[in-house]
Design a protein around this motif. Structure first.
Motif, PDB file in Angstrom:
ATOM      1  N   UNK A  61     -53.705  69.289  57.869  1.00 54.74           N
ATOM      2  CA  UNK A  61     -53.962  68.210  56.917  1.00 54.74           C
ATOM      3  C   UNK A  61     -55.451  68.069  56.642  1.00 54.74           C
ATOM      4  N   UNK A  62     -56.280  68.415  57.644  1.00 56.56           N
ATOM      5  CA  UNK A  62     -57.727  68.220  57.520  1.00 56.56           C
ATOM      6  C   UNK A  62     -58.551  69.472  57.772  1.00 56.56           C
ATOM      7  N   UNK A  63     -57.930  70.517  58.346  1.00 59.88           N
ATOM      8  CA  UNK A  63     -58.687  71.679  58.773  1.00 59.88           C
ATOM      9  C   UNK A  63     -57.975  72.964  58.355  1.00 59.88           C
ATOM     10  N   UNK A  64     -58.754  74.033  58.272  1.00 58.79           N
ATOM     11  CA  UNK A  64     -58.212  75.370  58.091  1.00 58.79           C
ATOM     12  C   UNK A  64     -58.049  75.975  59.476  1.00 58.79           C
ATOM     13  N   UNK A  65     -56.817  76.169  59.912  1.00 57.24           N
ATOM     14  CA  UNK A  65     -56.516  76.592  61.281  1.00 57.24           C
ATOM     15  C   UNK A  65     -56.381  78.104  61.355  1.00 57.24           C
ATOM     16  N   UNK A  66     -57.070  78.693  62.322  1.00 56.83           N
ATOM     17  CA  UNK A  66     -57.045  80.137  62.532  1.00 56.83           C
ATOM     18  C   UNK A  66     -56.767  80.383  64.012  1.00 56.83           C
ATOM     19  N   UNK A  67     -55.693  81.106  64.319  1.00 63.46           N
ATOM     20  CA  UNK A  67     -55.316  81.354  65.711  1.00 63.46           C
ATOM     21  C   UNK A  67     -54.999  82.834  65.878  1.00 63.46           C
ATOM     22  N   UNK A  68     -55.918  83.628  66.414  1.00 57.93           N
ATOM     23  CA  UNK A  68     -55.639  85.046  66.623  1.00 57.93           C
ATOM     24  C   UNK A  68     -54.935  85.302  67.946  1.00 57.93           C
ATOM     25  N   UNK A  69     -54.114  86.348  67.975  1.00 52.19           N
ATOM     26  CA  UNK A  69     -53.810  86.976  69.250  1.00 52.19           C
ATOM     27  C   UNK A  69     -55.121  87.626  69.694  1.00 52.19           C
ATOM     28  N   UNK A  70     -55.697  87.139  70.771  1.00 49.17           N
ATOM     29  CA  UNK A  70     -56.985  87.647  71.236  1.00 49.17           C
ATOM     30  C   UNK A  70     -56.869  89.150  71.504  1.00 49.17           C
ATOM     31  N   UNK A  71     -57.947  89.868  71.297  1.00 53.26           N
ATOM     32  CA  UNK A  71     -57.975  91.304  71.538  1.00 53.26           C
ATOM     33  C   UNK A  71     -57.405  91.621  72.923  1.00 53.26           C
ATOM     34  N   UNK A  72     -56.412  92.523  72.954  1.00 53.57           N
ATOM     35  CA  UNK A  72     -55.771  92.860  74.215  1.00 53.57           C
ATOM     36  C   UNK A  72     -54.613  91.953  74.571  1.00 53.57           C
ATOM     37  N   UNK A  73     -54.143  91.170  73.601  1.00 54.74           N
ATOM     38  CA  UNK A  73     -52.992  90.285  73.822  1.00 54.74           C
ATOM     39  C   UNK A  73     -52.063  90.351  72.619  1.00 54.74           C
ATOM     40  N   UNK A  74     -50.786  90.083  72.877  1.00 52.18           N
ATOM     41  CA  UNK A  74     -49.810  89.943  71.805  1.00 52.18           C
ATOM     42  C   UNK A  74     -49.766  91.160  70.900  1.00 52.18           C
ATOM     43  N   UNK A  75     -49.800  90.910  69.594  1.00 57.40           N
ATOM     44  CA  UNK A  75     -49.675  91.974  68.610  1.00 57.40           C
ATOM     45  C   UNK A  75     -51.004  92.413  68.028  1.00 57.40           C
ATOM     46  N   UNK A  76     -52.116  92.005  68.652  1.00 56.20           N
ATOM     47  CA  UNK A  76     -53.420  92.565  68.300  1.00 56.20           C
ATOM     48  C   UNK A  76     -53.598  93.907  68.995  1.00 56.20           C
ATOM     49  N   UNK A  77     -54.653  94.623  68.624  1.00 51.49           N
ATOM     50  CA  UNK A  77     -54.932  95.902  69.265  1.00 51.49           C
ATOM     51  C   UNK A  77     -55.150  95.732  70.764  1.00 51.49           C
ATOM     52  N   UNK A  78     -54.724  96.760  71.492  1.00 45.58           N
ATOM     53  CA  UNK A  78     -54.947  96.851  72.936  1.00 45.58           C
ATOM     54  C   UNK A  78     -55.780  98.106  73.182  1.00 45.58           C
ATOM     55  N   UNK A  79     -57.104  97.967  73.283  1.00 48.89           N
ATOM     56  CA  UNK A  79     -57.936  99.163  73.465  1.00 48.89           C
ATOM     57  C   UNK A  79     -57.515  99.952  74.695  1.00 48.89           C
ATOM     58  N   UNK A  80     -57.654 101.272  74.591  1.00 46.05           N
ATOM     59  CA  UNK A  80     -57.334 102.153  75.707  1.00 46.05           C
ATOM     60  C   UNK A  80     -58.456 103.176  75.841  1.00 46.05           C
ATOM     61  N   UNK A  81     -59.284 103.100  76.886  1.00 46.97           N
ATOM     62  CA  UNK A  81     -59.134 102.187  78.027  1.00 46.97           C
ATOM     63  C   UNK A  81     -59.470 100.748  77.652  1.00 46.97           C
ATOM     64  N   UNK A  82     -58.848  99.815  78.360  1.00 47.72           N
ATOM     65  CA  UNK A  82     -59.052  98.396  78.089  1.00 47.72           C
ATOM     66  C   UNK A  82     -60.346  97.915  78.731  1.00 47.72           C
ATOM     67  N   UNK A  83     -61.015  96.930  78.117  1.00 48.52           N
ATOM     68  CA  UNK A  83     -62.177  96.331  78.778  1.00 48.52           C
ATOM     69  C   UNK A  83     -61.779  95.738  80.124  1.00 48.52           C
ATOM     70  N   UNK A  84     -62.608  95.940  81.135  1.00 47.57           N
ATOM     71  CA  UNK A  84     -62.297  95.416  82.456  1.00 47.57           C
ATOM     72  C   UNK A  84     -62.784  93.987  82.606  1.00 47.57           C
ATOM     73  N   UNK A  85     -62.481  93.403  83.749  1.00 48.59           N
ATOM     74  CA  UNK A  85     -62.787  91.997  83.982  1.00 48.59           C
ATOM     75  C   UNK A  85     -64.271  91.719  84.094  1.00 48.59           C
ATOM     76  N   UNK A  86     -64.580  90.437  84.178  1.00 48.29           N
ATOM     77  CA  UNK A  86     -65.954  89.998  84.375  1.00 48.29           C
ATOM     78  C   UNK A  86     -66.760  89.944  83.095  1.00 48.29           C
TER      79      UNK A  86
END
Length: 286
Positions: A61-86
């Motif tokens: 009603x007041x905002x333009x909402x944008x919600x991505x599947x964060x990189x490496x989650x859901x239906x977004x790209x999953x890099x291989x090799x994946x970025x490690x933790x930290x």
């Protein structure tokens, strides 16, 4: 783009090229409105619509909402090799992909709403590109120097037993009142396991929580340098990240206010959706 919700403001999905990767992005509302970027947390089988789709129409009603599947989650790209933790690791990779997403959508500046890992990514974006961040809401956010407890370890080690029963046990740990799921916990668990057991999702999760890397922590000095107006929301009964994590962030972010919600766990936006929406919209509209 396909509508995900057919009543009121519709939620649409599209694939966006951002920073050399493809991100699945859900939007709702008019692009002429102030933008709000919603960043979900981590966990096996998590996705943006599971976290945010039920809230976006009221925000639209007041905002333009944008919600991505964060990189490496859901239906977004999953890099291989994946970025490690930290850090820099996955936190930088995902923060930079978010900045690239803003570029791709021609959004100069946005409010950020980050849940759990999404809060840690929000803080990193505020460090890397402070001019792209307006106000921040950190909800059950990580980033405090706390060792993971039993419930968070259940999330981290899920792939030792990636079964529907293990997923059902994990899901109830996110909320204060498991009755929230009604009689649908088994169905919810089976749906989420179907996504979690995809090989690309599994690979990304294991890299994110690689035990060779310490958890992401923001020092008091690092937080003091982030001057954005911030609302820290935390459930008093949060079992994944205890409420003292919210106190730590609010203590060191110089322009933060802290709201602790009683009878709430890690998923405030689901367990207390009306209260979360009211507080968030009031804060973002100031």
């Amino acid at each position: 783009m396909n509508p995900a919700i057919t009543s009121g403001h519709e939620v649409h999905s599209q694939d966006v090229a951002a920073g050399g990767h493809r991100l699945r992005v859900y939007t709702c509302g008019e692009p002429s409105h102030p933008a709000v970027l919603f960043l979900h947390g981590s966990g096996p089988g998590v996705s943006a619509p599971a976290n945010w789709a039920h809230l976006m129409p009221s925000f639209a009603e007041d905002f333009y909402c944008v919600a991505p599947d964060v990189l490496g989650f859901g239906d977004s790209d999953h890099p291989d090799p994946a970025p490690t933790g930290g850090m820099p690791g996955y936190t930088d990779a995902r923060a930079r992909s978010v900045i690239a997403l803003l570029d791709a959508l021609d959004i100069d500046k946005a409010h950020f709403v980050g849940n759990s890992m999404g809060g840690m990514i929000t803080l990193r974006v505020a460090q890397l590109a402070p001019e792209r961040v307006d106000r921040m809401i950190l909800m059950g956010s990580g980033g405090a120097p706390l060792a993971p407890g039993e419930d968070l370890m259940k999330l981290i080690t899920f792939y030792q037993d990636p079964s529907p029963a293990a997923m059902a046990d994990l899901l109830v740990r996110f909320v204060h009142d498991p009755g929230l799921f009604g009689g649908e916990i088994e169905d919810n668990a089976r749906t989420r396991v179907a996504l979690a057991t995809r090989e690309d999702v599994r690979r990304s999760h294991l890299a994110t929580f690689d035990p060779a890397y310490p958890p992401v922590k923001y020092s008091p000095e690092a937080l003091t340098a982030i001057v954005h107006q911030t609302l820290v929301l935390h459930g008093r009964e949060d079992r994944m990240l205890p409420v003292k994590a919210g106190h730590y962030l609010a203590e060191h972010l110089p322009n933060a206010q802290l709201h602790v919600l009683p009878h709430a766990g890690h998923w405030i936006q689901i367990e207390q959706a009306a209260r979360f929406t009211a507080q968030a919209k009031l804060f973002l509209s100031e």
